[in-house]
Motif scaffolding. Sequence first.
Motif, PDB file in Angstrom:
ATOM      1  N   SER A 157       0.812  -1.112   0.124  1.00  0.00           N
ATOM      2  CA  SER A 157      -0.028   0.088  -0.147  1.00  0.00           C
ATOM      3  C   SER A 157       0.890   1.284   0.025  1.00  0.00           C
ATOM      4  O   SER A 157       0.188   2.102   0.044  1.00  0.00           O
ATOM      5  CB  SER A 157      -0.826   0.004   1.196  1.00  0.00           C
ATOM      6  OG  SER A 157      -1.744  -1.325   1.206  1.00  0.00           O
ATOM      7  N   THR A 158       2.069   1.082  -0.236  1.00  0.00           N
ATOM      8  CA  THR A 158       3.175   2.193  -0.042  1.00  0.00           C
ATOM      9  C   THR A 158       3.084   3.036  -1.130  1.00  0.00           C
ATOM     10  O   THR A 158       3.597   2.331  -2.563  1.00  0.00           O
ATOM     11  CB  THR A 158       4.492   1.889   0.551  1.00  0.00           C
ATOM     12  OG1 THR A 158       4.385   1.327   1.707  1.00  0.00           O
ATOM     13  CG2 THR A 158       5.379   2.986   0.623  1.00  0.00           C
ATOM     14  N   SER A 199      15.341  -6.281   1.627  1.00  0.00           N
ATOM     15  CA  SER A 199      15.337  -6.204   2.950  1.00  0.00           C
ATOM     16  C   SER A 199      15.675  -5.029   3.350  1.00  0.00           C
ATOM     17  O   SER A 199      15.359  -4.530   4.554  1.00  0.00           O
ATOM     18  CB  SER A 199      16.014  -7.409   3.666  1.00  0.00           C
ATOM     19  OG  SER A 199      17.298  -7.299   3.656  1.00  0.00           O
ATOM     20  N   LYS A 200      16.522  -4.107   2.912  1.00  0.00           N
ATOM     21  CA  LYS A 200      16.991  -2.907   3.349  1.00  0.00           C
ATOM     22  C   LYS A 200      16.192  -1.907   3.415  1.00  0.00           C
ATOM     23  O   LYS A 200      16.417  -0.702   3.599  1.00  0.00           O
ATOM     24  CB  LYS A 200      18.244  -2.785   2.716  1.00  0.00           C
ATOM     25  CG  LYS A 200      19.578  -3.686   3.001  1.00  0.00           C
ATOM     26  CD  LYS A 200      20.750  -3.606   2.211  1.00  0.00           C
ATOM     27  CE  LYS A 200      21.941  -4.583   2.651  1.00  0.00           C
ATOM     28  NZ  LYS A 200      23.018  -4.217   2.059  1.00  0.00           N
ATOM     29  N   GLY A 201      15.164  -2.067   2.203  1.00  0.00           N
ATOM     30  CA  GLY A 201      14.323  -0.952   2.066  1.00  0.00           C
ATOM     31  C   GLY A 201      13.242  -0.572   2.987  1.00  0.00           C
ATOM     32  O   GLY A 201      12.598   0.487   2.966  1.00  0.00           O
ATOM     33  N   ALA A 202      12.936  -1.187   4.032  1.00  0.00           N
ATOM     34  CA  ALA A 202      11.890  -0.953   5.132  1.00  0.00           C
ATOM     35  C   ALA A 202      12.542  -1.528   6.467  1.00  0.00           C
ATOM     36  O   ALA A 202      13.394  -2.595   6.476  1.00  0.00           O
ATOM     37  CB  ALA A 202      10.543  -1.459   4.799  1.00  0.00           C
ATOM     38  N   THR A 203      11.910  -1.046   7.540  1.00  0.00           N
ATOM     39  CA  THR A 203      12.326  -1.444   9.018  1.00  0.00           C
ATOM     40  C   THR A 203      11.012  -1.526   9.655  1.00  0.00           C
ATOM     41  O   THR A 203      10.043  -0.564   9.550  1.00  0.00           O
ATOM     42  CB  THR A 203      13.183  -0.460   9.534  1.00  0.00           C
ATOM     43  OG1 THR A 203      14.457  -0.033   8.574  1.00  0.00           O
ATOM     44  CG2 THR A 203      13.718  -0.597  10.900  1.00  0.00           C
ATOM     45  N   VAL A 204      11.202  -2.499  10.490  1.00  0.00           N
ATOM     46  CA  VAL A 204      10.061  -2.818  11.290  1.00  0.00           C
ATOM     47  C   VAL A 204      10.384  -2.410  12.860  1.00  0.00           C
ATOM     48  O   VAL A 204      11.612  -2.779  13.496  1.00  0.00           O
ATOM     49  CB  VAL A 204       9.578  -4.230  11.552  1.00  0.00           C
ATOM     50  CG1 VAL A 204       8.396  -4.570  12.647  1.00  0.00           C
ATOM     51  CG2 VAL A 204       9.128  -4.748  10.111  1.00  0.00           C
ATOM     52  N   ALA A 264       8.360   1.430   8.543  1.00  0.00           N
ATOM     53  CA  ALA A 264       8.837   2.773   7.951  1.00  0.00           C
ATOM     54  C   ALA A 264       9.334   1.950   6.642  1.00  0.00           C
ATOM     55  O   ALA A 264      10.412   1.410   6.716  1.00  0.00           O
ATOM     56  CB  ALA A 264       9.788   3.109   8.749  1.00  0.00           C
ATOM     57  N   VAL A 265       9.019   2.232   5.376  1.00  0.00           N
ATOM     58  CA  VAL A 265       9.239   1.889   3.992  1.00  0.00           C
ATOM     59  C   VAL A 265      10.195   3.223   3.691  1.00  0.00           C
ATOM     60  O   VAL A 265       9.610   4.246   3.177  1.00  0.00           O
ATOM     61  CB  VAL A 265       8.333   1.585   3.161  1.00  0.00           C
ATOM     62  CG1 VAL A 265       8.792   1.260   1.882  1.00  0.00           C
ATOM     63  CG2 VAL A 265       7.217   0.728   3.600  1.00  0.00           C
ATOM     64  N   LYS A 266      11.377   3.164   3.937  1.00  0.00           N
ATOM     65  CA  LYS A 266      12.382   4.029   3.820  1.00  0.00           C
ATOM     66  C   LYS A 266      12.715   4.383   2.322  1.00  0.00           C
ATOM     67  O   LYS A 266      13.367   5.509   1.882  1.00  0.00           O
ATOM     68  CB  LYS A 266      13.646   4.004   4.768  1.00  0.00           C
ATOM     69  CG  LYS A 266      13.210   4.068   5.983  1.00  0.00           C
ATOM     70  CD  LYS A 266      14.536   3.926   7.008  1.00  0.00           C
ATOM     71  CE  LYS A 266      14.124   3.958   8.366  1.00  0.00           C
ATOM     72  NZ  LYS A 266      15.470   3.631   9.504  1.00  0.00           N
TER      73      LYS A 266
END
Length: 414
Positions: free
Chosen positions: A261-262, A362-367, A401-403
């Motif tokens: 949904s981002t 996996s580096k593109g977002a952080t939980v 956070a989808v950075k």
Amino acid sequence: MSETKTIHERLEEARVKGAAELEAVERGEGDVTKLKAISEEVTELEATIKAADEARAMFKSMGTARESVKAAEVETPAPAGSLGEQVAAAFVKSGTLSALGAQVQHTRGEFYSSKAPGDPTTTANAVTGNGLTVALTDVDKNVVKPYMLPFSISSWLSSGTLSGNSLTYFVANEWTSSSGRPGVVGENGKKPGATAPAFETKTLPLRKIAGWVAQSDEMAEDAGFLSSLINEQLLDELKKAEEEQIVSGTGTGNDLTGILSTPGIFSEAVATAAAKDVLESMYKVKTKIEAASGMSVDAVIVNPEDIAGIRLATDSNGQYLFGGPAYAPYGNGPFVADLNAFGVPIYVSKAVPPKTVLVGSSKGATVYRKGGVRVEISNNVNDDFLYNRFRVLAEERLLLAVKQPKAFGKLTLK
């Protein structure tokens, strides 16, 4: 030959061992399985002594010589409580939880029992006579649980912690020629100026995922192994809800804003349902992600309903692209269980909706989590105390956070 111990001595010895093992469990050093075995032994010994008391009373009423049996062999001092009761009291008092698995970072409350009101219960078949009841039904305590998570998306992504109740982060936009870029400069030439693209600022609040089950005290005391299983399944369901939110949360109401949904992630529809087109589309999205973000794609995640079409893909000669039932393609090596397409592992997860494939780094977002999973037990809800029942609550607070949205892509299958 060692002296034979009386049943009362064996009971007292079992209680002492149980108390010691309980203390070890509370310190995180004991064995819960051993503790349960001791509890069952205490229960069996207490039942045997009770039966002996009843038999003694019967013989006494008949005026037989059994009246001369030593009191020490048939009479039992009033116990302070069975081991099961001691354990139940201990977990309410201690408020600690041990060894709930790698997915739980923080815990409160001791899982010892669980049964939802309204669940069906059965009584064991038994033979009754002369005041004694003998159970004839054996119990298989090995219960096969339903679907488990074969792949953890939250563990795949980067992880972090926070102390506040929200997080502000920045999304870096791509440099473009319109904003100026470094370039070649001749002798005495003017060096080009460059303007860094504006960062996109985002602030997200923590969201809570929670669930509870109600249990009866009787279930806790009589079927502890089922109680523990229900508690464990509560944590499993909490984990499933978390995974679904991370992937598909809508961002509205109390939902997380999931990866799919981002805004800004790549999206592509596969032209046909043919496995060849699906695999080629995976590679195209992989190329776009790596070109735009500079991050290497390290996972392709597929719903279980769609994995068969990929796994069973064949070439023009009828050879399986990922190897046949026993061998690698064209017999070149042994069977390979883990799928890998264009150097990227393919995982399976129900958190990804059917007819959808998630491709990403996996580096593109952080939980981010605050405190991990909390587990609490209480009988102070409505009139639970009057009905001898309590509730186990499991909850967690987290945000996604989808950075770098361009580190992810979505394929829509036919």
